[in-house]
Design an enzyme around this catalytic site. Sequence first.
Site, PDB file in Angstrom:
ATOM      1  N   SER A 217       1.485   7.320   7.097  1.00  0.00           N
ATOM      2  CA  SER A 217       0.177   7.633   6.966  1.00  0.00           C
ATOM      3  C   SER A 217      -0.530   7.770   8.277  1.00  0.00           C
ATOM      4  CB  SER A 217      -0.326   6.592   5.841  1.00  0.00           C
ATOM      5  OG  SER A 217      -1.787   6.818   5.800  1.00  0.00           O
TER       6      SER A 217
ATOM      7  N   LYS B  11      -5.203  11.618   6.155  1.00  0.00           N
ATOM      8  CA  LYS B  11      -6.606  10.751   5.628  1.00  0.00           C
ATOM      9  C   LYS B  11      -7.535  12.103   5.754  1.00  0.00           C
ATOM     10  CE  LYS B  11      -5.616   6.752   4.515  1.00  0.00           C
ATOM     11  NZ  LYS B  11      -5.773   6.129   3.231  1.00  0.00           N
TER      12      LYS B  11
ATOM     13  N   LYS C 180       0.202  -0.287  -5.833  1.00  0.00           N
ATOM     14  CA  LYS C 180       0.236  -1.472  -4.981  1.00  0.00           C
ATOM     15  C   LYS C 180       0.236  -2.763  -5.533  1.00  0.00           C
ATOM     16  CE  LYS C 180      -2.216   1.487  -1.433  1.00  0.00           C
ATOM     17  NZ  LYS C 180      -3.836   1.597  -0.842  1.00  0.00           N
TER      18      LYS C 180
ATOM     19  N   GLU D  51      -4.639  12.399  -2.953  1.00  0.00           N
ATOM     20  CA  GLU D  51      -4.601  11.035  -3.439  1.00  0.00           C
ATOM     21  C   GLU D  51      -6.312  10.789  -3.419  1.00  0.00           C
ATOM     22  OE1 GLU D  51      -2.464   8.337  -1.012  1.00  0.00           O
ATOM     23  OE2 GLU D  51      -2.991   6.853  -2.266  1.00  0.00           O
TER      24      GLU D  51
ATOM     25  N   ASP E 140      -5.076   5.801  -6.856  1.00  0.00           N
ATOM     26  CA  ASP E 140      -4.840   4.519  -6.112  1.00  0.00           C
ATOM     27  C   ASP E 140      -5.927   3.604  -6.702  1.00  0.00           C
ATOM     28  OD1 ASP E 140      -4.345   2.588  -4.288  1.00  0.00           O
ATOM     29  OD2 ASP E 140      -4.713   3.770  -2.548  1.00  0.00           O
TER      30      ASP E 140
ATOM     31  N   LYS F  22       1.058  11.948   5.495  1.00  0.00           N
ATOM     32  CA  LYS F  22       0.009  11.771   4.789  1.00  0.00           C
ATOM     33  C   LYS F  22      -1.158  11.677   5.765  1.00  0.00           C
ATOM     34  CE  LYS F  22      -2.110   7.758   2.369  1.00  0.00           C
ATOM     35  NZ  LYS F  22      -1.684   6.871   1.324  1.00  0.00           N
TER      36      LYS F  22
ATOM     37  N   ASP G 177      -5.201  12.022   1.561  1.00  0.00           N
ATOM     38  CA  ASP G 177      -5.956  10.916   0.865  1.00  0.00           C
ATOM     39  C   ASP G 177      -7.153  10.954   1.105  1.00  0.00           C
ATOM     40  OD1 ASP G 177      -6.590   8.436  -0.019  1.00  0.00           O
ATOM     41  OD2 ASP G 177      -4.956   7.249   0.913  1.00  0.00           O
TER      42      ASP G 177
ATOM     43  N   GLY H 178       0.466   1.350   0.635  1.00  0.00           N
ATOM     44  CA  GLY H 178       0.658   0.371   1.660  1.00  0.00           C
ATOM     45  C   GLY H 178      -0.853  -0.055   2.058  1.00  0.00           C
TER      46      GLY H 178
HETATM   47  O1  NPG Z   1       1.141   2.481   5.826  1.00  0.00           O
HETATM   48  O2  NPG Z   1       0.573   0.571   5.056  1.00  0.00           O
HETATM   49  C1  NPG Z   1       0.476   1.947   5.500  1.00  0.00           C
HETATM   50  C2  NPG Z   1      -1.048   2.377   5.545  1.00  0.00           C
HETATM   51  C3  NPG Z   1      -1.121   3.361   4.287  1.00  0.00           C
HETATM   52  O3  NPG Z   1      -2.901   4.876   4.228  1.00  0.00           O
HETATM   53  C4  NPG Z   1      -2.598   3.704   3.909  1.00  0.00           C
HETATM   54  N1  NPG Z   1      -3.274   2.911   3.362  1.00  0.00           N
HETATM   55  O4  NPG Z   1      -6.180   3.939   1.493  1.00  0.00           O
HETATM   56  O5  NPG Z   1      -3.920   3.464   0.969  1.00  0.00           O
HETATM   57  C5  NPG Z   1      -4.912   3.519   1.753  1.00  0.00           C
HETATM   58  C6  NPG Z   1      -4.539   3.013   3.099  1.00  0.00           C
HETATM   59  C7  NPG Z   1      -5.612   1.597   3.363  1.00  0.00           C
HETATM   60  C8  NPG Z   1      -5.127   1.078   4.444  1.00  0.00           C
HETATM   61  C9  NPG Z   1      -5.935   0.956   2.340  1.00  0.00           C
HETATM   62  C10 NPG Z   1      -5.612  -0.443   4.719  1.00  0.00           C
HETATM   63  C11 NPG Z   1      -6.476  -0.296   2.441  1.00  0.00           C
HETATM   64  C12 NPG Z   1      -6.607  -1.004   3.945  1.00  0.00           C
END
Ligand code: NPG
Length: 368
Positions: free
Chosen positions: A135, A163, A262, A213, A238, A161, A188, A290
């Site tokens: 990501s 953002k 998650k 997402e 999510d 992915k 996302d 994650g």
């Molecule tokens: O690789 O852990 C990873 C990051 C993946 O984009 C990611 N996480 O919105 O899912 C999400 C985002 C996130 C990160 C959400 C930190 C909350 C805290």
Amino acid sequence: MKIEAVELRVLQMRLLRPFRTSFGVQQDRFPLLLRLQCEGISGWSECVAGEGPWYSSETVDGAWGILTQYLIPAVRGRELASVEDLERLMRPVRGHRMAKAALEMGLSGAFAEAAQKSLASWLGGVRSSVETGVSVGIQANLESLFQQIEEHLSQGYQRIKIKIEPGWDLDVLAAIRSRYPEMSLMADANSAYDLDDAPRLREVDHYGLLMLEQPLTAGDLLDHAALQAQMATDICLDESIEDSRAARQAIQVGACRVINIKPGRVGGFAESRRIHDLAADAGIPVWCGGMLETGIGRAANVALASLPNFKLPGDLSASDRYWAEDIVDPPFELAEGGTVAVPYRWGLGVRVKMDMVDRLTVRREVIS
Ligand code: NPG
């Protein structure tokens, strides 16, 4: 099995690079770790609550308070024949799924270890490695985005992915697609849009995404259903999927065609399993997201992602995508085909580096 004592710690850890999403920038992370002492077994877990209430309403300090004042006193010293017993004792506390998940996941690891099984096989996992993507946060410009994508592709990641948010969306997708026409790509939004943006979001259909997402507000299943009906791209939820009830309702109203599970967000492994099963029955694939976890939370996520209906690559990147040094041994490494190996040792399956954890600890308390 009894939880005799719980040690809580907050660490301070610096990500290798700042990570920007539509809800903010993070570089210093403050993971809340639990160590459950259960009849000679240590069950480690990581609470995924954030420093501030940006991704969800839960925070590290809030989870600390709920755990120490309500959840741990409700479960400590009680005979727990199963994880469901723990869930039952925690039920009078409304919400706070991230805090509850930390206890549930620590106990699950302890149960797995007592059964002399890896967490993955105790959960019913069916694979020894899981597919992962990476990501990439919102960047200052396209050049630095391309540089990161290039780096991750050369490391072997096979799904990217990005953002997005208003102002960093369609043009960026168009630029990526013209450079990488075939790459497995998803976006996302972390709830950055609302239904009035539907005409703009429909344009996403031109870019052949694996999924879009969480475009809209977390609780808003009906607007997601209205949007999904107008779009060819699969919507993945999510933040909206707080528990199995939300998952069932999302599926019923057609709010999504994919679900991101998650375990730390939905209350733990048992609730994840319920979501996994009802999604499987509805023909909806799931994948494991994650939240920039340390190796402790990562081990838990990777174990869950070994279940059969986890059919899409997770945000389960290798340790060196996040940290100069992870707090577990062995660290998670990227293997052949953009995969990560599922730990096979008993319990959580990774050794926690105590000297490093001690060095990084900024807050500690033992409830016994
Ligand atoms: O690789 O852990 C990873 C990051 C993946 O984009 C990611 N996480 O919105 O899912 C999400 C985002 C996130 C990160 C959400 C930190 C909350 C805290």
